[in-house]
Design a protein around this motif. Structure first.
Motif, mmCIF file in Angstrom:
data_model
loop_
_atom_site.group_PDB
_atom_site.id
_atom_site.type_symbol
_atom_site.label_atom_id
_atom_site.label_comp_id
_atom_site.label_asym_id
_atom_site.label_seq_id
_atom_site.Cartn_x
_atom_site.Cartn_y
_atom_site.Cartn_z
ATOM 1 N N LEU A 198 0.945 -1.284 -0.011
ATOM 2 C CA LEU A 198 -0.116 -0.056 0.000
ATOM 3 C C LEU A 198 1.080 1.263 -0.135
ATOM 4 C CD1 LEU A 198 -2.842 1.256 0.360
ATOM 5 C CD2 LEU A 198 -2.683 0.913 2.643
ATOM 6 N N VAL A 199 0.837 1.869 -1.187
ATOM 7 C CA VAL A 199 1.570 3.179 -1.148
ATOM 8 C C VAL A 199 0.829 4.430 -1.044
ATOM 9 C CG1 VAL A 199 3.095 4.545 -2.713
ATOM 10 C CG2 VAL A 199 3.060 1.960 -2.765
ATOM 11 N N GLU A 200 1.346 5.460 -0.022
ATOM 12 C CA GLU A 200 0.579 6.526 0.158
ATOM 13 C C GLU A 200 1.561 7.860 0.221
ATOM 14 O OE1 GLU A 200 -2.671 7.819 0.840
ATOM 15 O OE2 GLU A 200 -1.414 9.904 1.249
ATOM 16 N N LYS A 201 1.348 8.939 -0.535
ATOM 17 C CA LYS A 201 2.212 9.846 -0.633
ATOM 18 C C LYS A 201 2.153 10.591 0.752
ATOM 19 C CE LYS A 201 -0.656 13.037 -3.143
ATOM 20 N NZ LYS A 201 -1.280 13.631 -4.395
ATOM 21 N N GLN A 202 1.263 10.660 1.520
ATOM 22 C CA GLN A 202 1.319 11.444 2.588
ATOM 23 C C GLN A 202 1.863 10.515 3.737
ATOM 24 O OE1 GLN A 202 0.577 14.474 2.903
ATOM 25 N NE2 GLN A 202 -0.497 14.662 0.813
ATOM 26 N N PRO A 203 2.451 11.465 4.991
ATOM 27 C CA PRO A 203 2.701 10.354 5.911
ATOM 28 C C PRO A 203 1.829 9.679 6.596
ATOM 29 C CG PRO A 203 3.055 12.943 6.434
ATOM 30 C CD PRO A 203 2.672 12.877 5.088
ATOM 31 N N GLU A 204 0.204 10.163 6.611
ATOM 32 C CA GLU A 204 -0.377 9.710 7.344
ATOM 33 C C GLU A 204 -1.496 8.787 6.123
ATOM 34 O OE1 GLU A 204 -1.930 9.421 10.713
ATOM 35 O OE2 GLU A 204 0.346 9.922 11.051
ATOM 36 N N LEU A 205 -1.973 7.653 6.707
ATOM 37 C CA LEU A 205 -2.867 6.905 6.018
ATOM 38 C C LEU A 205 -4.519 7.834 6.413
ATOM 39 C CD1 LEU A 205 -2.334 3.266 6.828
ATOM 40 C CD2 LEU A 205 -1.802 4.515 4.660
ATOM 41 N N SER B 44 -6.098 -1.489 11.382
ATOM 42 C CA SER B 44 -5.844 -3.052 10.918
ATOM 43 C C SER B 44 -4.811 -3.141 9.704
ATOM 44 C CB SER B 44 -7.193 -3.649 10.451
ATOM 45 O OG SER B 44 -8.093 -3.039 10.015
ATOM 46 N N ALA B 45 -4.882 -2.140 8.854
ATOM 47 C CA ALA B 45 -3.903 -1.951 7.720
ATOM 48 C C ALA B 45 -2.400 -1.882 8.636
ATOM 49 C CB ALA B 45 -4.150 -0.832 6.816
ATOM 50 N N ARG B 46 -2.343 -1.281 9.458
ATOM 51 C CA ARG B 46 -1.003 -0.863 10.119
ATOM 52 C C ARG B 46 -0.434 -2.452 10.703
ATOM 53 N NH1 ARG B 46 1.385 3.438 9.812
ATOM 54 N NH2 ARG B 46 0.090 5.460 9.839
ATOM 55 N N SER B 47 -1.451 -3.271 11.183
ATOM 56 C CA SER B 47 -1.035 -4.275 11.847
ATOM 57 C C SER B 47 -0.994 -5.682 11.194
ATOM 58 C CB SER B 47 -1.949 -4.446 13.174
ATOM 59 O OG SER B 47 -3.213 -4.598 12.879
ATOM 60 N N ASN B 48 -1.705 -5.465 10.118
ATOM 61 C CA ASN B 48 -1.972 -6.520 9.149
ATOM 62 C C ASN B 48 -0.677 -7.252 8.500
ATOM 63 O OD1 ASN B 48 -2.649 -8.392 6.820
ATOM 64 N ND2 ASN B 48 -4.745 -7.424 7.182
ATOM 65 N N PRO B 49 -0.321 -8.418 8.628
ATOM 66 C CA PRO B 49 0.800 -9.008 8.303
ATOM 67 C C PRO B 49 1.150 -9.051 6.717
ATOM 68 C CG PRO B 49 -0.058 -10.734 9.229
ATOM 69 C CD PRO B 49 -1.137 -9.462 9.515
ATOM 70 N N ASN B 50 0.047 -8.870 6.050
ATOM 71 C CA ASN B 50 -0.039 -9.277 4.498
ATOM 72 C C ASN B 50 -0.041 -7.799 3.902
ATOM 73 O OD1 ASN B 50 -0.447 -11.881 4.243
ATOM 74 N ND2 ASN B 50 -2.614 -12.002 3.963
ATOM 75 N N ILE B 51 -0.124 -6.837 4.696
ATOM 76 C CA ILE B 51 0.024 -5.554 4.176
ATOM 77 C C ILE B 51 1.127 -4.810 4.372
ATOM 78 C CG2 ILE B 51 -1.137 -3.205 3.907
ATOM 79 C CD1 ILE B 51 -3.802 -4.346 4.468
ATOM 80 N N GLU B 52 2.026 -4.512 3.437
ATOM 81 C CA GLU B 52 3.046 -3.484 3.651
ATOM 82 C C GLU B 52 2.904 -2.108 3.335
ATOM 83 O OE1 GLU B 52 7.648 -3.928 2.101
ATOM 84 O OE2 GLU B 52 6.716 -5.852 2.194
ATOM 85 N N LEU B 53 3.194 -1.333 4.344
ATOM 86 C CA LEU B 53 2.819 0.232 4.082
ATOM 87 C C LEU B 53 4.262 0.855 3.429
ATOM 88 C CD1 LEU B 53 0.857 0.954 7.286
ATOM 89 C CD2 LEU B 53 0.079 0.611 4.817
ATOM 90 N N HIS B 54 3.870 1.738 2.425
ATOM 91 C CA HIS B 54 5.109 2.639 2.224
ATOM 92 C C HIS B 54 4.471 3.959 2.322
ATOM 93 C CE1 HIS B 54 6.705 -0.968 0.294
ATOM 94 N NE2 HIS B 54 5.562 -1.537 0.347
ATOM 95 N N THR B 55 4.472 4.522 3.144
ATOM 96 C CA THR B 55 3.927 5.997 3.273
ATOM 97 C C THR B 55 5.236 7.207 2.998
ATOM 98 O OG1 THR B 55 4.583 5.918 5.696
ATOM 99 C CG2 THR B 55 2.217 5.737 5.342
ATOM 100 N N THR B 56 4.798 7.991 2.649
ATOM 101 C CA THR B 56 5.577 9.470 2.038
ATOM 102 C C THR B 56 6.336 8.666 0.980
ATOM 103 O OG1 THR B 56 7.255 8.964 3.731
ATOM 104 C CG2 THR B 56 5.701 10.534 4.069
ATOM 105 N N SER B 57 5.552 8.036 0.196
ATOM 106 C CA SER B 57 6.220 7.527 -1.276
ATOM 107 C C SER B 57 5.354 7.411 -2.215
ATOM 108 C CB SER B 57 6.381 5.784 -0.976
ATOM 109 O OG SER B 57 7.223 5.614 0.150
ATOM 110 N N LYS B 58 5.962 7.638 -3.402
ATOM 111 C CA LYS B 58 5.324 7.491 -4.735
ATOM 112 C C LYS B 58 5.673 6.361 -5.467
ATOM 113 C CE LYS B 58 4.352 11.548 -6.597
ATOM 114 N NZ LYS B 58 4.213 13.089 -6.762
ATOM 115 N N VAL B 59 4.879 6.349 -6.826
ATOM 116 C CA VAL B 59 5.437 5.048 -7.737
ATOM 117 C C VAL B 59 6.282 6.009 -8.685
ATOM 118 C CG1 VAL B 59 4.576 3.819 -9.384
ATOM 119 C CG2 VAL B 59 3.237 4.039 -7.374
ATOM 120 N N LYS B 60 7.427 5.286 -8.847
ATOM 121 C CA LYS B 60 8.592 5.984 -9.665
ATOM 122 C C LYS B 60 8.463 5.299 -11.255
ATOM 123 C CE LYS B 60 13.101 7.309 -9.505
ATOM 124 N NZ LYS B 60 14.204 6.296 -10.144
#
Lengths: 258, 568
Positions: free
Chosen positions: B176-183, B210-226
């Protein structure tokens, strides 16, 4: 009856064909002259196919692809542009009006733009009148020219050049030599002219073997140029001497392997 | 390719009326009669709806009864219906690459509605072209590819969160990629959500947790697709963090849930000059901060910066948002407030929202219609903002003294939508929102396989609609990932080894690195990687490359047929 142009449109599946569909969904009306051939990418449109269709008497051919930067295949439309440029040069060399050929970018959202373009192109070609190759029989001199242009587009030299063009102009070769677009255009203009002339000579000799003098009269090319071409073409194995008539050789075309 | 005995074509042509869509303009029976006489055609019929189960059954029966080895359907567009007809062919035992379509609706009857004769002539021409191509069609084997059961969800708002959670529940790994620091996205800025006046954080918080604690979800905040390369099942993606760190991911599917932005109406109705002129979004913040004390009279203006020439679309949520906020303004404070909504057309659509409008009226919210060509006028005074408005219903100029003017501005495409659309090679519509493959038939897919679309990245919509779409795309993306393997189109290029000189032109031009040289220095195309653009074939100096299903011969035959030539 007013002249109704027969127009062929090569549309890429992802943008332009979708744009044409959108014109339909939006019920935007346009003239019924264009027949669409769907291709996956505008970069698929081989100049040899375009020239072949013009030789068969199409009044106009439009190629449409995704806008630059939006190509579904990353940069196929850049190739489409390079190939269109070759087709345009050859059409001009052959003496057919360049207005019979058009390249446009139409996105999937541009139904109105597609309809406008078909309307414009139809009017543009209507003004040019019927293609001299649509008559029965077609203008024989022009037919030979366009067929020579088509053969040139099928030949190794021009295809190899256009295939390298994007890279040589934007990145340079392995020695880091980069050509400007203008320098490249000069290279292309020269190559197109020489390939086209050679194929005209070859096609004329295929119709009937003859001398340099008679070729010069028929094709309106200076004897010196014809002779230079024939020397090169003999080396390539395209022509040979059939017989000597007096002191002047009669040349004939050699059947080329397909 | 094996060269067997040339097969004598036995083509069946099925011409669709599409109700009156085609049949109302094109003379379908005469097209059928014409098709019957074309070389290679052994059978032709018309159908009321070729795509109906009845129509498809007739197609299958036709194949069997008349021993057809090629099928042409003249109807709508292959972009939406080709696969349906191809499946029917396969069910009747005919390879799907022996099928061709003539687009006599979207590109004929619908665009020549006032010229029935010309439309009929064109329809015959399009059928002639399709038959000419069909005669040269060859069966193809589809290559199979592996699908990485991992999804990339771009955007961590309510839509992206919902999709990511649903996919992880189904057992797939999600980046899960989010450009902001917060979901949380746009909902972080909202107070209460219509129609139930539920606190937005009440909806958001458990999902973020649940997104934060879910082992199947890897978070990438303050990130963008390059960068994005590859295709369904096997996308190579690079994401870049704000600090410039680049991570490489491999995913099988991609979900675009990048949301929308709210228009800053600078220069409209005194916004940016008078701080008492705010947007609905700023009003939401004032609710949150509790800073509305002393505000007695509020005037809301609808359609600010939307439904005009620059932005012709309706932003869908603003009418409901205004009515909801008007009700909240009344409810929020014990003091009696006056709330006016100046609207062009109040569009409180659907079952929930209409009743909200009735509530608002009952509770004294004043609804005043204005005309687009005579918009309200906002004048700043020291102790009030005056809003002058002409009511066409009362035929009267009204002057409202207000403490606060709230502008209902549209959701607009995010700033980086254009860039992302180019990275993914998916289209935007003329308003700048991401565009689905088909508004009705494939509303949450992109035309590109393996990439899906949900939420306000697609168009303005409310939270419940976004959640519905988010659950929808999670199911769509799960289909190939659950199967694990997928057949890809056999529209691929092939090198004739006897003609290839090994010049390498095709290798340089292939955008997918699908071509390599073998030990004999001859070009070889990996069909599972080839996407079928055909650039290599159009460029090959030796003309040694065949672009299957779009061969030189097939395109040439279509061209000749377009010019009216019918050759045996």
């Amino acid at each position: 009856m007013a002249f109704e142009p027969n127009l062929i449109g090569f549309l890429c599946n992802w943008c332009s064909y979708a744009g044409a569909d959108l014109a339909g969904v939006s019920r935007i009306q346009y003239p019924p002259n264009l027949r669409v051939i769907r291709v996956m990418c505008s970069g698929r449109v081989d100049p040899a196919i375009v020239l072949g269709i013009l030789a068969e008497g199409a009044d106009g051919v439009m190629i449409a692809g995704c806008h630059i930067g939006d190509c579904h295949y990353i940069d196929g439309n850049l190739q489409a542009k390079r190939k269109y440029e070759l087709a345009r040069r050859l059409v001009e060399s052959a003496g057919l009006e360049p207005g019979r050929l058009r390249l446009e970018w139409v996105s999937a959202a541009e139904g109105q733009r597609f309809a406008d373009l078909v309307r414009e192109f139809t009017e543009q070609v209507r003004k040019l009148g019927p293609s001299p190759l649509s008559g029965d029989p077609p203008d024989p001199a022009l037919l030979l020219n366009v067929q020579a242009a088509r053969a040139a587009a099928e030949g190794f030299r021009l295809r190899a050049l256009v295939g390298k063009e994007e890279k040589l102009v934007t990145e340079g070769n392995v020695y880091d030599d980069q050509l400007t677009q203008e320098e490249w255009d000069e290279v292309m203009a020269e190559a197109v002219e020489s390939e086209y002339t050679r194929h005209r000579i070859r096609l004329a000799l295929m119709e009937n073997p003859t001398s340099v003098k008679k070729l010069s009269d028929r094709l309106g090319i200076e004897s010196q140029t014809i002779l230079e071409c024939i020397v090169a073409m003999r080396q390539l194995g395209w022509v040979d001497i059939q017989e000597l008539r007096g002191s002047s050789p009669i040349y004939m075309a050699v059947e080329m392997p397909q | 390719m094996t060269m067997g005995e040339p097969i004598v074509p036995r083509i069946g042509v099925f011409v669709c009326h599409c109700g009156i869509n085609i049949g109302g303009i094109v003379d379908v029976p005469s097209v059928v009669e014409y098709a019957e006489k074309l070389p290679g055609v052994v059978y032709a019929e018309d159908n009321l709806y070729s795509c109906s189960s009845d129509g498809l059954n007739k197609l299958k029966e036709g194949i069997k009864q008349h021993n057809l080895n090629r099928v042409v359907v003249a109807s709508c567009t292959p972009r939406t219906h080709e696969s349906l007809f191809q499946d029917a062919c396969e069910e009747a035992g005919l390879n799907k690459y022996l099928f061709e379509m003539a687009n006599i609706r979207d590109q004929c009857s619908w665009v020549h509605m006032h010229e029935p004769e010309a439309a009929t002539e064109k329809a015959k021409g399009l059928v002639r072209m399709a038959v000419a191509k069909a005669r040269l069609l060859e069966p193809q084997e589809e290559p199979e590819i592996d699908i990485n059961p991992t999804s990339l969800v771009i955007g961590g708002g309510i839509s992206g969160l919902t999709s990511a959670l649903s996919l992880s529940e189904q057992g797939f790994k999600v980046h899960l990629v989010e450009k902001q620091p917060e979901l949380g996205g746009m909902l972080l800025q909202l107070e209460k959500l219509f129609p139930s006046d539920r606190d937005s954080m009440e909806l958001l918080r458990p999902r973020i947790d649940s997104a934060r604690s879910n082992p199947n979800i890897e978070l990438h905040t303050t990130s963008k697709v390059k960068s994005v390369k590859g295709f369904i099942g096997n996308f190579d993606v690079e994401i870049e963090s704000q600090e410039g760190d680049v991570k490489k991911l491999n995913v099988g599917t991609i979900i675009v849930a990048t949301g929308a932005e709210n228009l800053e109406p600078v220069g409209l109705y005194g916004y940016g000059e008078d701080e008492r002129v705010i947007t609905q979004l700023q009003l939401e913040k004032m609710f949150k901060d509790g800073s509305l004390e002393g505000v007695r009279t509020v005037v809301m203006i609808q359609c600010v910066g939307s439904r005009n020439e620059e932005r012709p679309y309706c932003s869908r949520v603003c009418c409901n948002e205004a009515v909801k906020n008007a009700l909240l303004l009344l409810k929020e404070s014990g003091t009696r407030r006056e709330v006016y909504i100046l609207y062009r057309d109040l569009q409180t659509y659907g079952t929930h929202y209409s009743s909200m409008e009735w509530d608002a009226k009952k509770q004294g919210v004043k609804l005043i219609k204005y005309q687009a060509e005579r918009p309200p006028e906002v004048i700043s005074e020291r102790d009030a903002v005056i809003v002058n408005v002409y009511s066409p219903l009362l035929d009267e100029e009204m002057s409202l003294r207000s403490d606060l003017v709230v502008l209902s501005t549209p959701l607009i495409p995010t700033e980086d939508a254009k860039e992302l659309s180019q990275l993914l090679k998916v289209p935007l519509n003329s308003d700048g929102f991401f565009m689905e493959a088909h508004v009705k038939l494939r509303p949450i897919d992109f035309a590109t396989d393996g990439i899906y679309l949900c939420g306000t990245a697609h168009s303005p919509k409310d939270v419940s609609e976004s959640i519905s779409q988010a659950l929808g795309v999670a199911s769509r993306a799960a289909i190939p990932m659950a199967r694990g393997r997928l057949r890809t189109a056999a529209i691929t290029a092939e090198v004739d080894e006897s003609k290839c000189s090994g010049c390498g032109t095709c290798i340089e031009l292939c955008p997918y690195n699908a071509i390599t040289k073998d030990e004999r220095e001859i070009a070889r195309i990996t069909s599972a990687v080839c996407k079928g653009c055909g650039v290599c074939g159009a460029s090959c100096p030796e003309r040694a490359i065949t672009m299957h299903h779009f061969t030189d011969e097939q395109l040439g035959a279509e061209g000749l047929a377009a010019l009216g030539r019918v050759d045996d």
